[in-house]
Design a protein around this motif. Structure first.
Motif, PDB file in Angstrom:
ATOM      1  N   GLU A 115      -9.220   2.060  -3.111  1.00 36.14           N
ATOM      2  CA  GLU A 115      -9.659   3.184  -2.280  1.00 36.14           C
ATOM      3  C   GLU A 115      -9.999   2.715  -0.876  1.00 36.14           C
ATOM      4  OE1 GLU A 115     -12.747   5.401  -4.219  1.00 36.14           O
ATOM      5  OE2 GLU A 115     -11.271   6.440  -5.472  1.00 36.14           O
ATOM      6  N   SER A 131       1.667  -0.584   0.629  1.00 35.69           N
ATOM      7  CA  SER A 131       0.809  -1.595   1.256  1.00 35.69           C
ATOM      8  C   SER A 131      -0.370  -1.946   0.369  1.00 35.69           C
ATOM      9  CB  SER A 131       0.272  -1.087   2.603  1.00 35.69           C
ATOM     10  OG  SER A 131       1.334  -0.764   3.454  1.00 35.69           O
ATOM     11  N   ASN A 157     -13.060   6.999   8.272  1.00 35.75           N
ATOM     12  CA  ASN A 157     -13.234   5.744   7.550  1.00 35.75           C
ATOM     13  C   ASN A 157     -14.544   5.783   6.803  1.00 35.75           C
ATOM     14  OD1 ASN A 157     -11.438   4.339  10.132  1.00 35.75           O
ATOM     15  ND2 ASN A 157     -10.911   3.904   8.012  1.00 35.75           N
ATOM     16  N   PHE A 160     -12.560  -6.851   0.708  1.00 37.16           N
ATOM     17  CA  PHE A 160     -11.459  -7.483  -0.027  1.00 37.16           C
ATOM     18  C   PHE A 160     -11.796  -8.950  -0.278  1.00 37.16           C
ATOM     19  CE2 PHE A 160      -9.257  -4.276   2.786  1.00 37.16           C
ATOM     20  CZ  PHE A 160      -9.270  -3.290   1.813  1.00 37.16           C
ATOM     21  N   PHE A 169      -5.053   7.991   3.349  1.00 37.99           N
ATOM     22  CA  PHE A 169      -4.522   7.194   4.458  1.00 37.99           C
ATOM     23  C   PHE A 169      -3.941   8.036   5.576  1.00 37.99           C
ATOM     24  CE2 PHE A 169      -0.217   7.697   2.867  1.00 37.99           C
ATOM     25  CZ  PHE A 169      -0.345   7.679   1.483  1.00 37.99           C
ATOM     26  N   ALA A 221      -8.713   0.258   0.745  1.00 39.48           N
ATOM     27  CA  ALA A 221      -7.477  -0.005   1.484  1.00 39.48           C
ATOM     28  C   ALA A 221      -6.827   1.302   1.925  1.00 39.48           C
ATOM     29  CB  ALA A 221      -6.510  -0.811   0.620  1.00 39.48           C
ATOM     30  N   GLN A 222      -6.822   2.287   1.022  1.00 38.63           N
ATOM     31  CA  GLN A 222      -6.259   3.595   1.387  1.00 38.63           C
ATOM     32  C   GLN A 222      -7.053   4.219   2.522  1.00 38.63           C
ATOM     33  OE1 GLN A 222      -6.164   5.989  -2.180  1.00 38.63           O
ATOM     34  NE2 GLN A 222      -3.990   5.538  -2.378  1.00 38.63           N
ATOM     35  N   ASP A 223      -8.362   4.042   2.436  1.00 37.85           N
ATOM     36  CA  ASP A 223      -9.244   4.578   3.463  1.00 37.85           C
ATOM     37  C   ASP A 223      -8.905   3.972   4.822  1.00 37.85           C
ATOM     38  OD1 ASP A 223     -11.861   6.148   3.855  1.00 37.85           O
ATOM     39  OD2 ASP A 223     -12.261   4.241   4.859  1.00 37.85           O
ATOM     40  N   LEU A 224      -8.451   2.712   4.806  1.00 39.84           N
ATOM     41  CA  LEU A 224      -8.120   2.027   6.051  1.00 39.84           C
ATOM     42  C   LEU A 224      -6.670   2.269   6.452  1.00 39.84           C
ATOM     43  CD1 LEU A 224     -10.074  -1.224   5.267  1.00 39.84           C
ATOM     44  CD2 LEU A 224     -10.608   0.396   7.083  1.00 39.84           C
ATOM     45  N   GLY A 225      -6.022   3.223   5.808  1.00 42.73           N
ATOM     46  CA  GLY A 225      -4.688   3.628   6.258  1.00 42.73           C
ATOM     47  C   GLY A 225      -3.538   3.002   5.514  1.00 42.73           C
ATOM     48  N   ALA A 226      -3.821   2.275   4.411  1.00 42.26           N
ATOM     49  CA  ALA A 226      -2.722   1.647   3.667  1.00 42.26           C
ATOM     50  C   ALA A 226      -2.070   2.670   2.753  1.00 42.26           C
ATOM     51  CB  ALA A 226      -3.251   0.473   2.846  1.00 42.26           C
ATOM     52  N   ASN A 227      -0.733   2.794   2.832  1.00 38.01           N
ATOM     53  CA  ASN A 227      -0.050   3.682   1.890  1.00 38.01           C
ATOM     54  C   ASN A 227       0.092   2.964   0.549  1.00 38.01           C
ATOM     55  OD1 ASN A 227       2.062   1.884   2.170  1.00 38.01           O
ATOM     56  ND2 ASN A 227       3.127   3.143   3.677  1.00 38.01           N
ATOM     57  N   TYR A 228       0.720   3.630  -0.425  1.00 43.92           N
ATOM     58  CA  TYR A 228       0.735   3.075  -1.783  1.00 43.92           C
ATOM     59  C   TYR A 228       1.387   1.698  -1.831  1.00 43.92           C
ATOM     60  CZ  TYR A 228      -0.501   7.892  -2.687  1.00 43.92           C
ATOM     61  OH  TYR A 228      -1.129   9.097  -2.656  1.00 43.92           O
ATOM     62  N   PHE A 266     -10.409  11.170  -1.377  1.00 44.95           N
ATOM     63  CA  PHE A 266     -10.290  10.550  -2.696  1.00 44.95           C
ATOM     64  C   PHE A 266     -10.367  11.581  -3.815  1.00 44.95           C
ATOM     65  CE2 PHE A 266     -12.267   6.996  -0.233  1.00 44.95           C
ATOM     66  CZ  PHE A 266     -11.077   6.320  -0.069  1.00 44.95           C
ATOM     67  N   PHE A 309      -7.759  -5.267   8.789  1.00 43.52           N
ATOM     68  CA  PHE A 309      -6.872  -4.580   7.842  1.00 43.52           C
ATOM     69  C   PHE A 309      -6.415  -3.202   8.340  1.00 43.52           C
ATOM     70  CE2 PHE A 309      -5.593  -2.328   4.051  1.00 43.52           C
ATOM     71  CZ  PHE A 309      -4.958  -3.294   3.300  1.00 43.52           C
ATOM     72  N   HIS A 312     -10.219 -11.468  -1.407  1.00 47.00           N
ATOM     73  CA  HIS A 312      -9.244 -12.528  -1.153  1.00 47.00           C
ATOM     74  C   HIS A 312      -8.943 -12.687   0.326  1.00 47.00           C
ATOM     75  CE1 HIS A 312      -7.196  -8.737  -1.263  1.00 47.00           C
ATOM     76  NE2 HIS A 312      -6.044  -9.257  -0.907  1.00 47.00           N
ATOM     77  N   ARG A 368      -0.743  -5.753  -0.472  1.00 47.37           N
ATOM     78  CA  ARG A 368      -1.822  -6.474   0.198  1.00 47.37           C
ATOM     79  C   ARG A 368      -3.069  -6.650  -0.664  1.00 47.37           C
ATOM     80  NH1 ARG A 368      -1.906  -6.598   5.733  1.00 47.37           N
ATOM     81  NH2 ARG A 368      -3.666  -7.953   5.309  1.00 47.37           N
ATOM     82  N   ILE A 369      -3.268  -5.754  -1.630  1.00 46.22           N
ATOM     83  CA  ILE A 369      -4.516  -5.808  -2.405  1.00 46.22           C
ATOM     84  C   ILE A 369      -4.242  -6.089  -3.884  1.00 46.22           C
ATOM     85  CG2 ILE A 369      -6.612  -4.552  -3.035  1.00 46.22           C
ATOM     86  CD1 ILE A 369      -6.286  -5.091  -0.014  1.00 46.22           C
ATOM     87  N   MET A 384      -2.627  -1.916   9.440  1.00 48.52           N
ATOM     88  CA  MET A 384      -1.956  -0.793   8.780  1.00 48.52           C
ATOM     89  C   MET A 384      -1.446   0.214   9.799  1.00 48.52           C
ATOM     90  SD  MET A 384      -1.786  -1.290   5.631  1.00 48.52           S
ATOM     91  CE  MET A 384      -1.850  -3.060   5.579  1.00 48.52           C
TER      92      MET A 384
END
Ligand code: ADP
Ligand code: MG
Lengths: 363, 289
Positions: B188, B199, A81, A90, A76, B190-197, A55, A101, A92, B203-204, A105
């Motif tokens: 962050e 996704s 993790n 999340f 990503f 979601a990105q940490d879990l492998g989602a690219n921009y 990050f 999730f 929602h 998704r979020i 992915m």
């Protein structure tokens, strides 16, 4: 060849504008290790963790995961993790969808996902909460779901940023043991951030102590506690008496120092030069207390003093003994005797300690 | 409930209720009543009940699938939908951009978004006419730079430009409000879990800012569907929308009952839409959004 680490920071510096949050940190974390980053709030622990996760990019230096330089990779693309301090579930998505999730992915097959999600929920002992939304869970349950959401991906490294910080004391103690047990089962490298020294001591294989962006010492809990590298570490972890002293001489880890007009033996991990001003650090529980004039172990250094303060704390009592004007020392005595035979305020006593427990700290 | 609490409640609810009564219920009721009365020559109504306005509205199609009035209805809805879509496409990145800036500059950006409101909408629309005219600013510039001139004024494109321009702030503000509330830790995570921009957005960010999108679309769609000024000035009356139809009935045609009937049908249509929207909002609310 140098040892291969699961996570390695090489001379990493992170600046925000002109402010240096992490300063020249080098650190290797071994595979399967429970490693804690410990330090007061604002010392750069989270920044370090965020650089490992991707990050934040380091201003200087490099970060390696499994021997590969990942310094410039986005989050990503890193096989780590994070369990976030505020959980960041999340809102929602249901618990199941939260946990699934990361696997989605990665494009893992549906039936494989549901198998692994149930298993992860069982591991955190919340097998029946799958259809709830995060806001229907208690803080402790959210914490477990955040954990499940991370470990279900079987990352190479799990990063945890004060994951227990928001829980009440009792739950926190229980989770400490549970987390440690989980780490043992999974054999995943854990990098755990905390400002709670007790938590770090209880859980970690090794601890890195940070202060103002600088990594002060890395070692096992015992090393950190018994042989603090400097005054900051000694002060931050546990209670310590600091007695001003002057180095007389030093040889092979053993030093002679002058304290309150007395010369005594102490120990040090690094070489000391004569006449340096330093501090003698002694843990309160390592100090023995005797009635004045009683016979004692000849290996012990001895001082005579007067008890000027006494605080009963249940399992033990905390005394402050004045050795000389302006020189006081805190002593902890386990309460093994009945109250009437314990030491009392105003009593003249002898205090002493073994030389190995008295550490000479220059900085 | 005690007497005092009743009085307090009346005091607190009174102004709002009065407002609704005065500016919504009364005119609404008036329009409904007018719509079932008889046309009076020279404007106004005769107090004789008559449903012929509705018969005309839903009436003969002269062999076509739907009659001309319905075509204008559908066109208005289509324009409103198109304007909402274009506003969303422009407004979302804009609102996102503002929300990403340091908090202390947010109000400056919002201020810029709101500045057009300082000038009357009619005046601003005329300004667009000067820009888009065949000899207007745009074409002069195009010519100076060696491009072909474009015939924009009095075309649907000009109307769309005017509608989007006038509606954009109503899209940006609710979008900004919901994007600004978004917890960027979730991005962050979601990105940490492998989602690219992509996704992360799909998704979020998109599901979590859906309430802002809904509110923005409602705030753009409803006023635009009744727009009068823009199609008149920039469309040259060639692009008739509901507002033009209404103006005609209350103006030159002097058919107040028919104009009222059009309003009633459109009001019902929009209300049904809004009720559906609010219900879906509440469902999401219960689901923890
Ligand atoms: N994005 C940022 N911009 C500016 N300063 C930051 C930023 N992130 C962290 N800092 C500063 O860096 C220092 C270390 O922060 P952090 O790593 O969060 O500390 P810790 O986790 O040990 O409490 C703090 O003084 C903080 O204010
Ligand atoms: Mg932190």
């Amino acid at each position: 060849m140098a040892e291969r680490f699961d996570v390695e920071l090489r001379t990493v510096t992170k600046r925000f504008g002109s402010f240096t949050a992490v300063k020249d940190v080098s650190l290797g974390i071994r595979q399967g290790e429970f490693f804690s980053l410990l330090g007061p709030s604002g010392c750069g622990k989270t920044t370090n963790l965020r650089m490992i996760a991707g990050f934040e990019l380091p201003t200087a230096g490099s970060i390696l995961l499994g021997g590969k330089d990942v310094s410039q990779l986005p989050p990503f693309k890193r096989n780590v993790n994070t369990v976030f301090q505020n959980y960041a579930l999340f809102p929602h998505l249901s618990v199941i969808d939260n946990v699934a999730f990361g696997l989605e992915m990665k494009g893992i097959a549906k039936n494989e996902i549901s198998k692994r999600v149930s298993k992860a929920l069982e591991m955190v002992r919340l097998p029946d909460s799958g259809n709830k939304k995060p806001n229907q869970l208690s803080g402790g349950q959210r914490q477990r779901i955040a954990l499940a959401r991370a470990i279900v991906n079987r990352p190479q490294v799990l990063l945890l940023d004060e994951p227990l910080g928001a829980l009440d004391l009792k739950l926190r103690k229980a989770m400490q043991l549970e987390l440690k047990e989980l780490q043992r089962q999974l054999a995943i490298t854990f990098v755990f951030v905390t400002h709670d020294q007790e938590e770090a001591l209880v859980m970690s294989d090794r601890i890195g102590v940070m202060d103002h962006g600088v990594l002060r010492q890395v070692g096992t809990p015992e090393e950190i506690y018994d042989r603090p590298a400097d005054r900051f570490v000694a002060d931050f972890i546990g209670d310590t008496n600091f007695l001003p002293c002057q180095v007389v001489d030093y040889r092979d880890g053993s030093a002679h120092v002058q304290v309150a007009g007395m010369t005594m033996t102490a120990s040090s991990d690094h070489a000391l030069t004569a006449n340096t001003d330093a501090f003698l650090a002694i843990r309160p529980e390592k100090v023995q207390m005797y009635p004045a004039g009683a016979s004692h172990n000849p290996d012990e250094e001895r001082f005579a003093g007067v008890i000027v303060e006494e605080v009963f704390m249940g399992t033990d009592t905390r005394y402050v003994v004045e050795l000389a004007p302006q020189t006081q020392i805190v002593v902890r005595q386990q309460n093994m005797n009945v109250a009437s035979s314990r030491f009392a305020l105003g009593q003249t006593v002898d205090v002493g300690w073994e030389a190995v427990f008295a550490r000479v700290l220059v900085s | 409930m005690t007497q005092r609490r009743k009085a307090l409640l009346a005091f607190l609810l009174g102004p709002g209720a009065g407002w609704l009564l005065l500016f919504f219920l009364l005119p609404g009721a008036l329009v409904i009543i007018y719509s079932i009365l008889t046309r009076k020559d020279g404007g106004g109504v005769l107090w004789i009940v008559d449903f012929s306005s509705y018969a005309k509205l839903f009436g003969p199609t002269d062999g076509a699938l739907i009659n001309d009035f319905m075509i204008i209805f559908l066109r208005s809805l289509w324009w409103a939908a198109l304007t909402s879509a274009v506003c969303l496409l422009i407004g979302y990145p804009l609102a996102y951009f503002i929300a990403l800036q340091p908090a202390h500059v947010h109000s400056s950006y919002l201020f810029l978004v709101l500045i057009p409101f300082w000038t009357n909408f009619l005046v601003r629309t005329y300004a667009w006419k000067f820009i888009l005219n065949n000899n207007g600013l745009l074409n002069t510039l195009l010519q100076d730079w060696g491009f072909e001139r474009v015939a924009l004024i009095n075309t649907p494109t000009a109307v769309l430009i005017g509608l989007v321009y006038g509606s954009l702030p109503f899209m940006v503000l609710p979008l900004y409000a919901s994007i600004e509330k978004l917890d960027f830790d979730l991005v962050e995570a979601a990105q940490d879990l492998g989602a690219n921009y992509l996704s992360v957005f799909r998704r979020i960010i998109l599901p979590l800012t859906a309430p802002g999108i809904g509110a923005g679309v409602v705030l753009v769609f409803i006023p635009v569907s009744g727009q009068y000024i823009v199609p008149t000035i920039l469309g040259g009356g060639k692009v008739a929308m509901l507002g033009n139809l209404l103006a005609q009935q209350f103006g030159p045609a002097l058919n107040w009952p028919f104009g009222s009937a059009i309003s009633v049908v459109f009001m019902v249509l929009l209300m049904v839409g809004v009720v559906f929207y609010l219900r879906s909002e509440r469902r999401d609310g219960e689901a923890g959004l």
